[in-house]
Write an enzyme that holds these catalytic residues in place. Structure first.
Site, PDB file in Angstrom:
ATOM      1  N   CYS A  95      -5.094 -12.872  -3.752  1.00 18.83           N
ATOM      2  CA  CYS A  95      -5.063 -12.912  -2.278  1.00 18.83           C
ATOM      3  C   CYS A  95      -5.407 -11.545  -1.688  1.00 18.83           C
ATOM      4  CB  CYS A  95      -3.714 -13.384  -1.747  1.00 18.83           C
ATOM      5  SG  CYS A  95      -3.268 -15.012  -2.307  1.00 18.83           S
ATOM      6  N   LYS A 153      10.419 -13.179  -4.278  1.00 24.58           N
ATOM      7  CA  LYS A 153       9.941 -12.099  -5.144  1.00 24.58           C
ATOM      8  C   LYS A 153      11.073 -11.169  -5.544  1.00 24.58           C
ATOM      9  CE  LYS A 153       5.351 -12.025  -2.985  1.00 24.58           C
ATOM     10  NZ  LYS A 153       4.510 -12.701  -3.955  1.00 24.58           N
ATOM     11  N   HIS A 173      -2.961  -7.456   1.269  1.00 22.93           N
ATOM     12  CA  HIS A 173      -2.913  -8.883   0.918  1.00 22.93           C
ATOM     13  C   HIS A 173      -3.455  -9.675   2.117  1.00 22.93           C
ATOM     14  CE1 HIS A 173      -0.874 -12.800   0.325  1.00 22.93           C
ATOM     15  NE2 HIS A 173      -0.753 -12.469  -0.943  1.00 22.93           N
ATOM     16  N   GLN A 226       6.153  -6.394  -1.921  1.00 26.71           N
ATOM     17  CA  GLN A 226       6.190  -5.875  -3.292  1.00 26.71           C
ATOM     18  C   GLN A 226       7.039  -4.609  -3.397  1.00 26.71           C
ATOM     19  OE1 GLN A 226       5.057  -7.621  -5.714  1.00 26.71           O
ATOM     20  NE2 GLN A 226       3.579  -8.990  -4.756  1.00 26.71           N
ATOM     21  N   ASP A 255       4.255  -4.338   5.303  1.00 26.27           N
ATOM     22  CA  ASP A 255       4.367  -5.483   4.407  1.00 26.27           C
ATOM     23  C   ASP A 255       5.145  -5.007   3.182  1.00 26.27           C
ATOM     24  OD1 ASP A 255       4.019  -7.308   2.384  1.00 26.27           O
ATOM     25  OD2 ASP A 255       1.862  -7.552   2.664  1.00 26.27           O
TER      26      ASP A 255
END
Ligand code: C6P
Length: 412
Positions: free
Chosen positions: A366, A226, A123, A203, A200
């Protein structure tokens, strides 16, 4: 398993509405998730009963706000199994968390000629901060290739991981391909080379059990919104020994120990990084979101999403002219499905599906370097979460068929 998830929808007031004459089917969960009533109540109750600034006052409301804010940090620590709350920094979200690592830790360890290793599935929030650091330090930003079916190419990773590699920063789960990367294995390789691993987790944390100690990541970033929490709150986990070496990124109130005319000293971890009045209501809401997820169980959530994609993928594969991105093997995926319909622009796909009450996202998500890599200007993307059902999956398939029919045969 999915049957017991069917009743979760009733906890989410926003889902109970009609969009374009159709019951809403919300499949844009990778962008942001909806909030259960308990989270909405927690935020409202905080403002009704306990609103005050934290760490400053001695009056009752200030003490209440401080204890709820710090209590939330403990809930989050326990959720990701960090060793101590000092390692759990509350940020605005994944983007802020990654920027803090790049700017502060990057400043400490990266020198001219060093390499920073990322991948083509990142991302922008896990690309641009490293580009900036590389430019500033005259370091090199190196990209790991993907396999044909959109997994991280582990051979290429091992070839590019060298003694020059100071920082490796990878997504745990791709927001476009839904692919899950083997972070624990990667951490071993990175540490063998004396590098540092930044993950990261935007997700991943909402969708599967994440134990930061087991993963051995040096830093791990994620966003509250999220995972059923409010917007504007997120987390940066970092190993204490590394956080201790880092300078704060922002300066001002809350983070200082003592301020003299020309110089200042900082508070201890984690507060030395948290300048200014924090998002107190956001932290409280996030802790309640975490408790909601814990009640369901993260293993159960991962299993539910797997069952949904196992149910829907064979149906999607039967649709002629539909391209699905990411691994064939569903064991390596979460509930993110990026797709394109031949001859129809993804934005038109998303608009037409909205007419059917189905909310999906279209665009580059993104992840422009990934779009270039896939040779696609954009994709449409459906992303499932805990409150989605097999009926939602059926409606998703129907909406794709209706969209295809409308654009390609002019019928509907
Ligand atoms: N992806 C999506 O629709 P923030 O905005 O800071 O909460 O999260 C940024 C971010 C970082 N990493 C990954 C893997 C992400 O998916 C995201 C957010 C959204 O895919 C918005 S572009």
């Amino acid at each position: 398993m999915t049957d017991s998830f069917d009743r979760l929808k009733q906890d989410f007031p926003i889902l109970n509405q009609v969009i374009n004459d159709e019951p809403l089917v919300y499949l844009d969960n990778a962008a942001t998730t909806q909030k259960p009533q308990t989270v909405l109540d927690a935020v409202e109750t905080y403002y009704h009963t306990s609103n005050a600034n934290v760490h400053r006052g001695v009056h009752t409301l200030a003490e209440r706000a401080t204890s709820q804010y710090e209590g939330s940090r403990e809930v989050i620590r326990n959720f990701i199994n960090a060793a101590e709350t000092a390692e759990v920094l509350l940020t605005r979200g994944t983007t802020t968390s990654l920027n803090w690592v790049a700017r502060s830790f990057g400043e400490v360890v990266v020198e001219a000629g060093d390499e920073i290793l990322i991948s083509y599935m990142e991302h922008h929030s896990n690309i641009v901060p490293w580009q900036q650091l590389a430019k500033k330090k005259q370091a090199k930003l190196v990209y790991v290739e993907l396999t044909e079916d959109g997994q991280l190419d582990l051979d290429d990773f091992q070839n590019k991981l060298t003694d020059k590699t100071k920082i490796v920063s990878l997504t745990h789960v791709s927001n476009v391909l839904g692919v899950v990367n083997p972070i624990q294995q990667i951490a071993d390789w990175v540490h063998e080379k004396n590098g540092y691993l930044v993950v990261d987790g935007a997700q991943a944390v909402p969708h599967m059990p994440v134990d930061v100690q087991a993963l051995q990541a040096d830093f791990y970033a994620f966003s509250g919104h999220k995972m059923l929490g409010p917007t504007g709150i997120g987390v940066l986990y970092g190993k204490r020994a590394l956080l201790e070496q880092m300078e704060p990124v922002e300066f001002g109130g809350e983070m200082i120990d003592f301020v003299e005319e020309q110089d200042s000293t900082w508070k201890e971890l984690p507060w030395k990084f948290e300048a200014g009045t924090p998002n107190i209501a956001g932290a409280i809401g996030l802790a309640v979101a975490v408790q909601y997820l814990e009640r369901i169980g993260m293993e159960n959530i991962a299993q539910h999403e797997r069952e949904l994609i196992e149910y829907v993928m064979p149906k999607l594969k039967q649709i002629k002219g539909l391209t699905i991105f990411g691994p064939e093997d569903l064991r390596f995926r979460t509930g993110v499905i990026s797709f394109n319909i031949d001859g129809v622009h993804p934005h038109d796909v998303a608009t037409a599906m909205d007419m059917e009450g189905v909310a999906v996202r279209a665009g580059h998500h993104c992840a422009q370097p990934l779009m270039t890599y896939l040779n696609q200007p954009a994709t449409a993307r459906a992303s499932f979460y805990i409150y989605n059902t097999k009926a939602d999956a059926d409606k998703f398939v129907e909406a794709i068929l209706a969209t295809k029919e409308f654009f390609l045969n002019g019928l509907n």
